[in-house]
Scaffold this motif. Structure first.
Motif, PDB file in Angstrom:
ATOM      1  N   ALA A 129     -19.695  14.982  -9.108  1.00  0.00           N
ATOM      2  CA  ALA A 129     -18.483  14.417  -9.725  1.00  0.00           C
ATOM      3  C   ALA A 129     -18.315  12.951  -9.319  1.00  0.00           C
ATOM      4  O   ALA A 129     -17.940  12.108 -10.143  1.00  0.00           O
ATOM      5  CB  ALA A 129     -17.265  15.238  -9.311  1.00  0.00           C
ATOM      6  N   ARG A 130     -18.627  12.640  -8.059  1.00  0.00           N
ATOM      7  CA  ARG A 130     -18.533  11.231  -7.620  1.00  0.00           C
ATOM      8  C   ARG A 130     -19.532  10.366  -8.397  1.00  0.00           C
ATOM      9  O   ARG A 130     -19.221   9.255  -8.815  1.00  0.00           O
ATOM     10  CB  ARG A 130     -18.860  11.122  -6.125  1.00  0.00           C
ATOM     11  N   LEU A 131     -20.720  10.915  -8.585  1.00  0.00           N
ATOM     12  CA  LEU A 131     -21.752  10.166  -9.307  1.00  0.00           C
ATOM     13  C   LEU A 131     -21.349   9.980 -10.763  1.00  0.00           C
ATOM     14  O   LEU A 131     -21.557   8.914 -11.359  1.00  0.00           O
ATOM     15  CB  LEU A 131     -23.074  10.931  -9.209  1.00  0.00           C
ATOM     16  N   ASP A 132     -20.752  11.017 -11.327  1.00  0.00           N
ATOM     17  CA  ASP A 132     -20.288  10.963 -12.708  1.00  0.00           C
ATOM     18  C   ASP A 132     -19.243   9.843 -12.860  1.00  0.00           C
ATOM     19  O   ASP A 132     -19.256   9.087 -13.834  1.00  0.00           O
ATOM     20  CB  ASP A 132     -19.698  12.328 -13.077  1.00  0.00           C
ATOM     21  N   ALA A 133     -18.369   9.742 -11.868  1.00  0.00           N
ATOM     22  CA  ALA A 133     -17.329   8.691 -11.912  1.00  0.00           C
ATOM     23  C   ALA A 133     -17.966   7.297 -11.839  1.00  0.00           C
ATOM     24  O   ALA A 133     -17.386   6.321 -12.312  1.00  0.00           O
ATOM     25  CB  ALA A 133     -16.345   8.892 -10.763  1.00  0.00           C
ATOM     26  N   MET A 134     -19.180   7.213 -11.268  1.00  0.00           N
ATOM     27  CA  MET A 134     -19.894   5.924 -11.229  1.00  0.00           C
ATOM     28  C   MET A 134     -20.662   5.690 -12.533  1.00  0.00           C
ATOM     29  O   MET A 134     -21.279   4.635 -12.711  1.00  0.00           O
ATOM     30  CB  MET A 134     -20.902   5.904 -10.059  1.00  0.00           C
ATOM     31  N   GLY A 135     -20.680   6.697 -13.409  1.00  0.00           N
ATOM     32  CA  GLY A 135     -21.349   6.541 -14.707  1.00  0.00           C
ATOM     33  C   GLY A 135     -22.776   7.060 -14.757  1.00  0.00           C
ATOM     34  O   GLY A 135     -23.520   6.759 -15.684  1.00  0.00           O
ATOM     35  N   PHE A 136     -23.170   7.870 -13.755  1.00  0.00           N
ATOM     36  CA  PHE A 136     -24.561   8.341 -13.726  1.00  0.00           C
ATOM     37  C   PHE A 136     -24.669   9.858 -13.635  1.00  0.00           C
ATOM     38  O   PHE A 136     -23.736  10.530 -13.183  1.00  0.00           O
ATOM     39  CB  PHE A 136     -25.304   7.740 -12.524  1.00  0.00           C
ATOM     40  N   GLU A 137     -25.834  10.339 -14.062  1.00  0.00           N
ATOM     41  CA  GLU A 137     -26.183  11.749 -13.881  1.00  0.00           C
ATOM     42  C   GLU A 137     -27.473  11.800 -13.067  1.00  0.00           C
ATOM     43  O   GLU A 137     -28.372  10.972 -13.290  1.00  0.00           O
ATOM     44  CB  GLU A 137     -26.421  12.410 -15.242  1.00  0.00           C
ATOM     45  N   ALA A 138     -27.546  12.744 -12.123  1.00  0.00           N
ATOM     46  CA  ALA A 138     -28.775  12.883 -11.326  1.00  0.00           C
ATOM     47  C   ALA A 138     -29.623  14.000 -11.904  1.00  0.00           C
ATOM     48  O   ALA A 138     -29.105  15.052 -12.259  1.00  0.00           O
ATOM     49  CB  ALA A 138     -28.422  13.215  -9.881  1.00  0.00           C
ATOM     50  N   HIS A 262     -40.338  19.438  -1.267  1.00  0.00           N
ATOM     51  CA  HIS A 262     -40.149  18.031  -1.650  1.00  0.00           C
ATOM     52  C   HIS A 262     -39.089  17.962  -2.742  1.00  0.00           C
ATOM     53  O   HIS A 262     -39.013  18.850  -3.588  1.00  0.00           O
ATOM     54  CB  HIS A 262     -41.457  17.439  -2.164  1.00  0.00           C
ATOM     55  N   ILE A 263     -38.302  16.887  -2.712  1.00  0.00           N
ATOM     56  CA  ILE A 263     -37.220  16.768  -3.700  1.00  0.00           C
ATOM     57  C   ILE A 263     -37.369  15.472  -4.490  1.00  0.00           C
ATOM     58  O   ILE A 263     -37.295  14.373  -3.927  1.00  0.00           O
ATOM     59  CB  ILE A 263     -35.838  16.840  -3.004  1.00  0.00           C
ATOM     60  N   HIS A 264     -37.616  15.614  -5.796  1.00  0.00           N
ATOM     61  CA  HIS A 264     -37.743  14.461  -6.705  1.00  0.00           C
ATOM     62  C   HIS A 264     -36.367  14.128  -7.278  1.00  0.00           C
ATOM     63  O   HIS A 264     -35.629  15.033  -7.685  1.00  0.00           O
ATOM     64  CB  HIS A 264     -38.683  14.807  -7.867  1.00  0.00           C
ATOM     65  N   GLN A 265     -36.065  12.839  -7.326  1.00  0.00           N
ATOM     66  CA  GLN A 265     -34.718  12.437  -7.734  1.00  0.00           C
ATOM     67  C   GLN A 265     -34.750  11.219  -8.658  1.00  0.00           C
ATOM     68  O   GLN A 265     -35.485  10.273  -8.389  1.00  0.00           O
ATOM     69  CB  GLN A 265     -33.893  12.040  -6.500  1.00  0.00           C
ATOM     70  N   SER A 266     -33.932  11.260  -9.706  1.00  0.00           N
ATOM     71  CA  SER A 266     -33.755  10.067 -10.551  1.00  0.00           C
ATOM     72  C   SER A 266     -32.335  10.065 -11.094  1.00  0.00           C
ATOM     73  O   SER A 266     -31.711  11.128 -11.210  1.00  0.00           O
ATOM     74  CB  SER A 266     -34.772  10.062 -11.702  1.00  0.00           C
ATOM     75  N   LEU A 267     -31.840   8.877 -11.412  1.00  0.00           N
ATOM     76  CA  LEU A 267     -30.504   8.764 -12.010  1.00  0.00           C
ATOM     77  C   LEU A 267     -30.641   8.352 -13.470  1.00  0.00           C
ATOM     78  O   LEU A 267     -31.580   7.635 -13.841  1.00  0.00           O
ATOM     79  CB  LEU A 267     -29.648   7.732 -11.267  1.00  0.00           C
ATOM     80  N   TRP A 268     -29.690   8.799 -14.256  1.00  0.00           N
ATOM     81  CA  TRP A 268     -29.702   8.571 -15.698  1.00  0.00           C
ATOM     82  C   TRP A 268     -28.334   8.065 -16.133  1.00  0.00           C
ATOM     83  O   TRP A 268     -27.311   8.407 -15.538  1.00  0.00           O
ATOM     84  CB  TRP A 268     -30.043   9.879 -16.432  1.00  0.00           C
ATOM     85  N   HIS A 269     -28.344   7.254 -17.199  1.00  0.00           N
ATOM     86  CA  HIS A 269     -27.091   6.739 -17.746  1.00  0.00           C
ATOM     87  C   HIS A 269     -27.198   6.838 -19.260  1.00  0.00           C
ATOM     88  O   HIS A 269     -28.126   6.266 -19.848  1.00  0.00           O
ATOM     89  CB  HIS A 269     -26.902   5.284 -17.294  1.00  0.00           C
ATOM     90  N   ASP A 270     -26.295   7.599 -19.882  1.00  0.00           N
ATOM     91  CA  ASP A 270     -26.329   7.792 -21.343  1.00  0.00           C
ATOM     92  C   ASP A 270     -27.714   8.208 -21.837  1.00  0.00           C
ATOM     93  O   ASP A 270     -28.221   7.671 -22.829  1.00  0.00           O
ATOM     94  CB  ASP A 270     -25.933   6.485 -22.063  1.00  0.00           C
TER      95      ASP A 270
END
Ligand code: ADP
Length: 454
Positions: A129-138, A262-270
Motif C-alpha cells: 500500500a505504501r508503494l502504491d501511494a508512491m505510484g508503483f507496483e512491485a 533467491h528473490i527477484h524484484q522489479s517495480l512497475w508504473h502504469d
C-alpha cells in the motif's frame, strides 16, 4: 488473481458435489499454512464470511510452544481469538487432494477487525500500500530450493533423522537423466500447482545430490508470496503422497550445499518497467539504483527475515553460492545482490542472501521497505563489484549469527519506522526464543565429541 476460482464457481462445485472440502488457511510466522478443513456446504453458506483461530498461532514456534515475552498474546491475557477472514480472491482448487479447494485468510483483530500488525500477510500488504501511494507496483519471484529424500517424513522421524539419504546419488545440477528418475514426485508438483493457478515455469536439478529447484513466474508481490507458501506446502504434501520427504531446512548436512530462496524484484508504473532506462548503465533507471542502494544499506537490519533460525546461518559458507556480502554485481552469483536482465525491460535485482526457510511475506515486506527508503532518501548506489566477492575483505557483510541478526533487528530505527515498533519487538522476541531454545539443547555434535573424550 489469475488461476483462481470466483466464489460463485466454488459454490456451484460444492452444490454439484465435485468439491466437498475447503481448506481455510492463513500463513503463520514461519510461513506455514495453518487453519481448518471446512465441509464445503458450511463454508459456502456461512464460514466464507469469517472463522476464528487462537491468537497464539502468531506467537509460537515450529513446535507450537507458547513462549512468554510477547505483548500481543500471553497466558495473562488468556490467549483469545483472531478472526480469519477469507480473501475470496484467493480461492483455488487443490488438485493433489480429492474434492478439495483452498482459500487464504487475512488475520484480523477479534474486537475491531483491523489487520493484526504482525501477521505476515498484513505486513506485506502494508508495504504494498505504501508503494502504491508512491505510484508503483512491485513484481517479484521467489525461487524455491529444497532436497528430496528417499524415505518418507514418518520413516525419517522414526529413525531419529539419522542416515538421511537424498533421492539422488550425485550432484544433479541441470541433469535431465537424474531428474527423470524423480519425475514421480516432480511432475505432479509442477502439474498440480499449475492446475491450481500457479504460473509454474520449470523445475530443475540443483547443485547437490537430491537438491531441486522450482521456479514460478514473477507476479505482483502479494501473489508471489501466496504462490511461494502454497507451492512449499504442496511440495511437502506431494512428496509425502509418494512416500518421500522434502526439506526446506537450509543446511541439513554440513558437507552439503545449502538451499536458498533467491528473490527477484522489479517495480512497475502504469504497466511499464520502472527499473528500465535504455540510456542508463546496464539499462538501469535512476529509480532502480536508489531501490538497490536501499536494499544494500539496510540488508544487515533485515537479515533476520531472510535467515530466521539458528540453522539458517550455517548455510553461509564460502564457495557455496550462499553470499553474505552486501554488495551488488552484474550477473555474478557471489554477491548478495545481482542485477539480472541487463539492458532489457526485464532488468531486475535478485537478492541471493535468503535461505529456503524464509517466510516470503516477511522477506518481501522488509525488502520493499528498504527499497522504498532508498528511493525516498535518493540513496546513491556504489559501483558494482566484480570477481569472487567471497575474497573481498572490504565489502560489508550481513550478520553471521542469529544472535547478531536479532540485535540488529531490535535496534533498527529503519525497521521500527517501516514496520512499527510493536512488530519489530514481536519478531525480535521470536528470534530470541529460537536462540534460547537452541542454547538449551544438547546436540548430537556435543555428544559425539565429548561422550568418551571429554
Ligand atoms: P535464471 O536463468 O536465473 O533462472 P530466469 O530468467 O529464469 O533466470 O528468471 C528467474 C526468475 O526471475 C523467474 O522466476 C522469473 O519469473 C523472474 N523474473 C523475470 N523477469 C522479472 C522481473 N521483471 N521482475 C521480477 N522477476 C522477474
Amino acid at each position: 488473481m489469475p488461476g483462481t476460482l470466483v466464489f460463485d464457481d466454488l459454490k456451484a462445485r460444492v452444490h454439484d458435489g465435485s468439491v466437498d472440502t475447503i481448506l481455510a488457511c492463513f500463513v503463520d510466522m514461519q510461513g506455514r499454512l495453518m487453519g481448518k478443513r471446512f465441509h464445503g456446504v458450511n463454508f459456502v453458506e456461512t464460514s466464507f464470511e469469517e472463522t476464528h483461530c487462537c491468537n497464539y498461532l502468531l506467537a509460537t514456534d515450529l513446535e507450537m510452544a507458547t513462549p512468554d515475552g510477547y505483548a500481543s498474546t500471553s497466558w495473562e491475557t488468556g490467549y483469545g481469538d483472531y478472526v480469519m477472514k477469507p480473501d475470496l480472491t484467493t480461492i483455488r482448487l487443490v488438485p493433489w487432494l480429492d474434492g478439495t479447494a483452498m482459500v487464504l485468510c487475512d488475520i484480523l483483530d477479534h474486537h475491531h477487525h483491523h489487520p493484526v500488525s504482525h501477521s505476515p500477510r498484513a505486513m506485506l500488504q502494508k508495504q504494498i500500500a505504501r508503494l502504491d501511494a508512491m505510484g508503483f507496483e512491485a513484481k517479484m519471484a521467489t525461487e524455491l530450493e529444497f532436497f528430496l529424500f528417499e524415505k518418507s517424513f514418518d520413516e525419517i522421524r522414526k529413525d531419529g533423522f539419522r542416515d538421511l539419504q537424498p533421492i539422488s546419488g550425485y550432484n544433479e545440477d541441470y541433469h535431465i537423466f537424474q531428474t527423470t528418475k524423480e519425475e514421480d514426485v516432480m511432475r505432479p508438483i509442477r502439474n498440480h500447482l499449475y492446475a491450481a493457478g500457479l504460473p509454474i515455469e520449470n523445475s530443475k536439478g540443483e547443485a547437490e545430490a537430491g537438491q531441486e529447484e522450482l521456479n514460478i513466474r514473477y507476479s505482483p508481490a502479494l501473489d508471489c508470496a501466496d504462490h511461494h507458501s502454497i507451492a512449499k506446502h504442496a511440495i511437502k504434501e506431494i512428496a509425502w503422497q509418494h512416500g518421500r520427504a522434502a526439506t526446506f531446512l537450509p543446511k541439513w548436512n554440513k558437507d552439503r550445499v545449502g538451499s536458498s530462496s533467491h528473490i527477484h524484484q522489479s517495480l512497475w508504473h502504469d504497466g511499464e518497467a520502472a527499473f528500465f532506462d535504455p540510456s542508463g548503465q546496464h539499462g538501469m533507471s535512476k529509480l532502480m539504483s536508489h531501490y538497490m542502494a536501499g536494499l544494500i544499506k539496510y540488508a544487515p537490519d533485515y537479515t533476520y527475515f531472510l535467515a530466521p533460525y539458528v540453522n539458517s546461518y550455517k548455510r553461509f559458507s564460502k564457495g557455496t553460492f550462499a553470499p553474505t556480502k552486501t554488495v551488488w554485481s552484474v550477473d555474478n552469483r557471489t554477491a548478495g545482490f545481482r542485477l539480472c536482465g541487463e539492458g532489457t525491460e526485464g532488468v531486475r535485482v535478485e537478492c541471493r542472501i535468503g535461505g529456503s526457510d524464509l517466510n516470503p511475506y516477511l522477506a518481501q515486506a522488509v525488502m520493499l521497505a528498504a527499497g522504498m527508503k532508498g528511493i525516498e532518501d535518493q540513496l546513491e548506489l556504489a559501483p558494482a563489484t566484480a570477481g569472487d566477492v567471497y575474497q573481498d575483505e572490504v565489502a560489508a557483510s550481513i550478520p553471521q549469527t542469529l544472535r547478531a541478526a536479532t540485535e540488529l533487528l531490535r535496534n533498527s530505527q529503519f525497521l521500527r519506522e517501516a514496520l512499527g515498533g510493536d512488530v519489530v519487538n514481536h519478531y525480535a522476541r521470536a528470534a530470541e526464543w529460537e536462540q534460547e531454545e537452541f542454547d538449551g539443547a544438547v546436540t548430537d555434535w556435543e555428544i559425539a565429541r565429548g561422550f568418551e573424550r571429554a
